[in-house]
Scaffold this motif. Structure first.
Motif, PDB file in Angstrom:
ATOM      1  N   ALA A 294     -22.902   4.482  -5.954  1.00 61.75           N
ATOM      2  CA  ALA A 294     -23.007   5.939  -6.109  1.00 61.75           C
ATOM      3  C   ALA A 294     -22.843   6.376  -7.556  1.00 61.75           C
ATOM      4  CB  ALA A 294     -21.978   6.628  -5.219  1.00 61.75           C
ATOM      5  N   SER A 295     -22.150   5.580  -8.347  1.00 63.60           N
ATOM      6  CA  SER A 295     -21.904   5.965  -9.747  1.00 63.60           C
ATOM      7  C   SER A 295     -23.110   5.733 -10.645  1.00 63.60           C
ATOM      8  CB  SER A 295     -20.704   5.183 -10.298  1.00 63.60           C
ATOM      9  OG  SER A 295     -21.018   3.800 -10.447  1.00 63.60           O
ATOM     10  N   ARG A 296     -24.125   5.019 -10.150  1.00 63.14           N
ATOM     11  CA  ARG A 296     -25.299   4.706 -10.961  1.00 63.14           C
ATOM     12  C   ARG A 296     -26.410   5.726 -10.729  1.00 63.14           C
ATOM     13  NH1 ARG A 296     -25.657   3.110 -14.875  1.00 63.14           N
ATOM     14  NH2 ARG A 296     -27.418   1.678 -14.840  1.00 63.14           N
ATOM     15  N   THR A 297     -27.012   6.195 -11.802  1.00 61.06           N
ATOM     16  CA  THR A 297     -28.167   7.103 -11.706  1.00 61.06           C
ATOM     17  C   THR A 297     -29.432   6.316 -12.028  1.00 61.06           C
ATOM     18  OG1 THR A 297     -27.732   7.817 -13.984  1.00 61.06           O
ATOM     19  CG2 THR A 297     -26.885   9.205 -12.206  1.00 61.06           C
ATOM     20  N   VAL A 298     -29.750   5.402 -11.127  1.00 62.35           N
ATOM     21  CA  VAL A 298     -30.944   4.567 -11.258  1.00 62.35           C
ATOM     22  C   VAL A 298     -31.687   4.614  -9.922  1.00 62.35           C
ATOM     23  CG1 VAL A 298     -29.890   3.031 -12.966  1.00 62.35           C
ATOM     24  CG2 VAL A 298     -29.707   2.476 -10.526  1.00 62.35           C
ATOM     25  N   PRO A 299     -32.943   4.193  -9.882  1.00 66.61           N
ATOM     26  CA  PRO A 299     -33.633   4.103  -8.595  1.00 66.61           C
ATOM     27  C   PRO A 299     -32.898   3.156  -7.645  1.00 66.61           C
ATOM     28  CG  PRO A 299     -35.197   3.912 -10.402  1.00 66.61           C
ATOM     29  CD  PRO A 299     -33.833   3.848 -11.016  1.00 66.61           C
ATOM     30  N   LYS A 300     -32.773   3.575  -6.389  1.00 67.85           N
ATOM     31  CA  LYS A 300     -32.120   2.772  -5.350  1.00 67.85           C
ATOM     32  C   LYS A 300     -33.097   2.696  -4.179  1.00 67.85           C
ATOM     33  CE  LYS A 300     -27.929   4.625  -7.263  1.00 67.85           C
ATOM     34  NZ  LYS A 300     -26.883   5.669  -7.192  1.00 67.85           N
ATOM     35  N   ILE A 301     -33.642   1.512  -3.963  1.00 63.49           N
ATOM     36  CA  ILE A 301     -34.812   1.337  -3.107  1.00 63.49           C
ATOM     37  C   ILE A 301     -34.463   0.493  -1.886  1.00 63.49           C
ATOM     38  CG2 ILE A 301     -37.234   0.627  -3.062  1.00 63.49           C
ATOM     39  CD1 ILE A 301     -36.617   2.689  -5.244  1.00 63.49           C
ATOM     40  N   TYR A 302     -34.810   0.974  -0.714  1.00 63.49           N
ATOM     41  CA  TYR A 302     -34.712   0.166   0.507  1.00 63.49           C
ATOM     42  C   TYR A 302     -36.111  -0.301   0.885  1.00 63.49           C
ATOM     43  CZ  TYR A 302     -34.082  -1.009   5.485  1.00 63.49           C
ATOM     44  OH  TYR A 302     -34.086  -1.638   6.704  1.00 63.49           O
ATOM     45  N   ASN A 326     -24.844   4.873   6.459  1.00 69.02           N
ATOM     46  CA  ASN A 326     -23.512   4.949   7.063  1.00 69.02           C
ATOM     47  C   ASN A 326     -22.591   3.872   6.502  1.00 69.02           C
ATOM     48  OD1 ASN A 326     -24.245   7.119   8.663  1.00 69.02           O
ATOM     49  ND2 ASN A 326     -24.732   5.869  10.460  1.00 69.02           N
ATOM     50  N   ALA A 327     -23.129   2.665   6.322  1.00 67.61           N
ATOM     51  CA  ALA A 327     -22.323   1.582   5.762  1.00 67.61           C
ATOM     52  C   ALA A 327     -21.884   1.907   4.342  1.00 67.61           C
ATOM     53  CB  ALA A 327     -23.116   0.273   5.795  1.00 67.61           C
ATOM     54  N   LEU A 328     -22.768   2.484   3.560  1.00 70.87           N
ATOM     55  CA  LEU A 328     -22.440   2.840   2.180  1.00 70.87           C
ATOM     56  C   LEU A 328     -21.428   3.975   2.128  1.00 70.87           C
ATOM     57  CD1 LEU A 328     -26.060   2.642   0.769  1.00 70.87           C
ATOM     58  CD2 LEU A 328     -24.137   1.248  -0.036  1.00 70.87           C
ATOM     59  N   ARG A 329     -21.573   4.952   3.013  1.00 66.37           N
ATOM     60  CA  ARG A 329     -20.683   6.125   2.978  1.00 66.37           C
ATOM     61  C   ARG A 329     -19.269   5.790   3.428  1.00 66.37           C
ATOM     62  NH1 ARG A 329     -25.455   9.582   4.758  1.00 66.37           N
ATOM     63  NH2 ARG A 329     -25.974  10.745   2.864  1.00 66.37           N
ATOM     64  N   ARG A 330     -19.091   4.727   4.179  1.00 65.02           N
ATOM     65  CA  ARG A 330     -17.728   4.354   4.568  1.00 65.02           C
ATOM     66  C   ARG A 330     -16.876   4.037   3.351  1.00 65.02           C
ATOM     67  NH1 ARG A 330     -20.521   1.154   8.706  1.00 65.02           N
ATOM     68  NH2 ARG A 330     -20.621   2.458  10.572  1.00 65.02           N
ATOM     69  N   ASP A 331     -17.506   3.642   2.273  1.00 66.53           N
ATOM     70  CA  ASP A 331     -16.776   3.377   1.034  1.00 66.53           C
ATOM     71  C   ASP A 331     -16.978   4.495   0.013  1.00 66.53           C
ATOM     72  OD1 ASP A 331     -15.286   1.319  -0.712  1.00 66.53           O
ATOM     73  OD2 ASP A 331     -17.025   1.832  -1.944  1.00 66.53           O
ATOM     74  N   ALA A 332     -18.197   5.000  -0.108  1.00 63.46           N
ATOM     75  CA  ALA A 332     -18.508   5.984  -1.150  1.00 63.46           C
ATOM     76  C   ALA A 332     -18.003   7.376  -0.805  1.00 63.46           C
ATOM     77  CB  ALA A 332     -20.011   6.029  -1.397  1.00 63.46           C
ATOM     78  N   SER A 338     -29.072  10.804  -2.080  1.00 65.07           N
ATOM     79  CA  SER A 338     -29.760  10.263  -3.255  1.00 65.07           C
ATOM     80  C   SER A 338     -28.825   9.486  -4.175  1.00 65.07           C
ATOM     81  CB  SER A 338     -30.445  11.384  -4.029  1.00 65.07           C
ATOM     82  OG  SER A 338     -29.496  12.335  -4.482  1.00 65.07           O
ATOM     83  N   ALA A 339     -27.494   9.656  -4.015  1.00 60.51           N
ATOM     84  CA  ALA A 339     -26.561   8.849  -4.798  1.00 60.51           C
ATOM     85  C   ALA A 339     -26.509   7.415  -4.289  1.00 60.51           C
ATOM     86  CB  ALA A 339     -25.162   9.463  -4.743  1.00 60.51           C
ATOM     87  N   LEU A 340     -26.969   7.213  -3.063  1.00 65.07           N
ATOM     88  CA  LEU A 340     -26.910   5.901  -2.436  1.00 65.07           C
ATOM     89  C   LEU A 340     -28.283   5.283  -2.225  1.00 65.07           C
ATOM     90  CD1 LEU A 340     -24.320   6.883   0.291  1.00 65.07           C
ATOM     91  CD2 LEU A 340     -23.843   5.715  -1.867  1.00 65.07           C
TER      92      LEU A 340
END
Length: 393
Positions: A294-302, A326-332, A338-340
């Motif tokens: 979440a701290s990175r402002t770069v493209p994050k592609i699935y 959901n997996a990312l938000r459990r920590d972030a 868009s942060a994830l």
């Protein structure tokens, strides 16, 4: 040509970026992948022609195949996916170390007579194996030292059939370095001139567990992939880390600082093709991963897998995206989508209504591109996917 709205306006393919990367891959972008399994290996073999700076954070929690034999014998993390990614990124030309590459990639026979198998195993441990004799003396001595350390610690009834010699060397190096993977992975990377960075997401000996929609819990990666056991037949609600018996607290395993730094330096983050839960989401379980992303402002592609994923029972594409978020938000925590995750990129064969549903549900673009490999439509074309990621970085 398709336009992507990211931090800059990007065109795919971006022929100038692609040409520059191919001309000077040592200066290529820092593409970071959360991955495991073999799904990314063919793509990685192509990727090293575009950049030598890719980063592969890989799950050490697998519990299947030949890695499981070593895990049970030595109470160690899984090394098979780490070794195979190192080999995929190695310099395979004559300018590299082809003799060491052949050794690390060789598997012991699966169907040999017991006497013949025992003879070959013994030749590894005494240094007389032809693949070892082909190495220069200093390198051979180091590797034989790891193999002897392995043999001294190995149970007498260890099954060597179909064992990867590279895995045996990694296990011996792990034991020789006070049960640490990082030193031997670094050394192996140098031995075969790996064109990138390969690390475990965390250097710990744990399993993954899953809480299922039907109320069950299963522990062990091989229980959920549908490969070595029957498919689950129900949805996975969430993953957790386990000591093999029960669930560990969410903060019991933390993302190492060295991996935090790799995420912080990335030019693009990719959640790549592979088993959604056991290969991708399992890498997001250590505390700090979601926050670092979440701290990175770069493209994050699935880039979702093509074809059927047994771990995604009854899940549409939008459900897979939801599981990842959901997996990312459990920590972030409650950060913006868009942060994830900034984009979902699919092959053009993905129905437009499925792509549109992702955009409606999650508020991010889901874009179709011609990415499937024509002879194998359930696999991505490695070159097309590499050029897309290079264009977006």
């Amino acid at each position: 040509m398709t336009d992507f709205a990211i931090l800059r306006q990007a065109s795919v393919p971006d022929n100038l970026r692609i040409t520059r990367s191919r001309a000077a891959p040592n200066l290529g972008p820092r593409l970071l992948f959360f991955s495991g399994g073999s799904a990314l290996n063919e793509i990685s073999r192509k990727l090293k022609h575009y950049t030598h700076n890719s980063v592969h954070l890989i799950t050490p929690f697998d519990s299947g195949g030949s890695s499981q034999v070593l895990r049970e014998a030595f109470a160690m993390p899984a090394v098979g996916d780490l070794r195979s990614r190192l080999m995929a990124l190695a310099d395979e030309t004559e300018l590299g170390q082809p003799d060491i590459y052949r050794l690390f990639s060789h598997r012991l026979p699966k169907t040999a007579r017991d006497k013949d198998l025992a003879r070959e195993v013994a030749s590894l441990f005494d240094g007389s194996h032809p693949l070892l004799k082909a190495l220069s003396k200093p390198m051979r001595q180091l590797i034989v030292g790891y193999l002897r350390h392995f043999s001294e610690a190995a149970p007498g009834d260890l099954d060597y059939r179909n064992a990867s010699i590279g895995n045996l060397i990694l296990a011996g190096g792990y034991l020789d370095n006070d049960k640490g993977l990082e030193p031997v992975l670094f050394l192996m990377s140098k031995m075969v001139d790996v064109r990138g960075t390969v690390r475990p997401i965390a250097d710990v000996n744990l399993q993954i567990g899953a809480e299922l929609e039907d109320g069950r819990r299963v522990i062990g990666q091989r229980q959920m992939t549908g490969k070595e056991s029957a498919p689950l037949g129900t949805r996975i609600l969430r993953l957790f880390l386990s000591d093999g018996t029960g669930e560990l607290p969410a903060d019991s395993v933390r993302l190492p600082k060295r991996n935090q730094k790799l995420i912080a330096a990335s030019d693009l983050i990719c959640y790549p093709p592979g088993s959604l839960y056991s290969s991708v989401i399992s890498n997001l379980l250590p505390a700090g991963v979601g926050r670092a992303i979440a701290s990175r402002t770069v493209p994050k592609i699935y880039v979702p897998s093509l074809g059927d994923d047994p771990e995604c029972h009854g899940m549409r594409l939008t459900d897979q995206v939801a599981a990842l978020l959901n997996a990312l938000r459990r920590d972030a925590g409650p950060v913006s989508t868009s942060a994830l995750l900034t984009h979902v990129v699919c092959d053009g064969q993905t129905p437009a209504q499925d792509r549109d549903q992702v955009s409606r549900d999650h508020g991010i673009p889901c874009i179709g591109q011609p990415l499937a490999h024509a002879p194998k439509p359930h696999r991505y074309d490695p070159e097309a996917l590499c050029e897309l990621l290079i264009s977006l970085s």
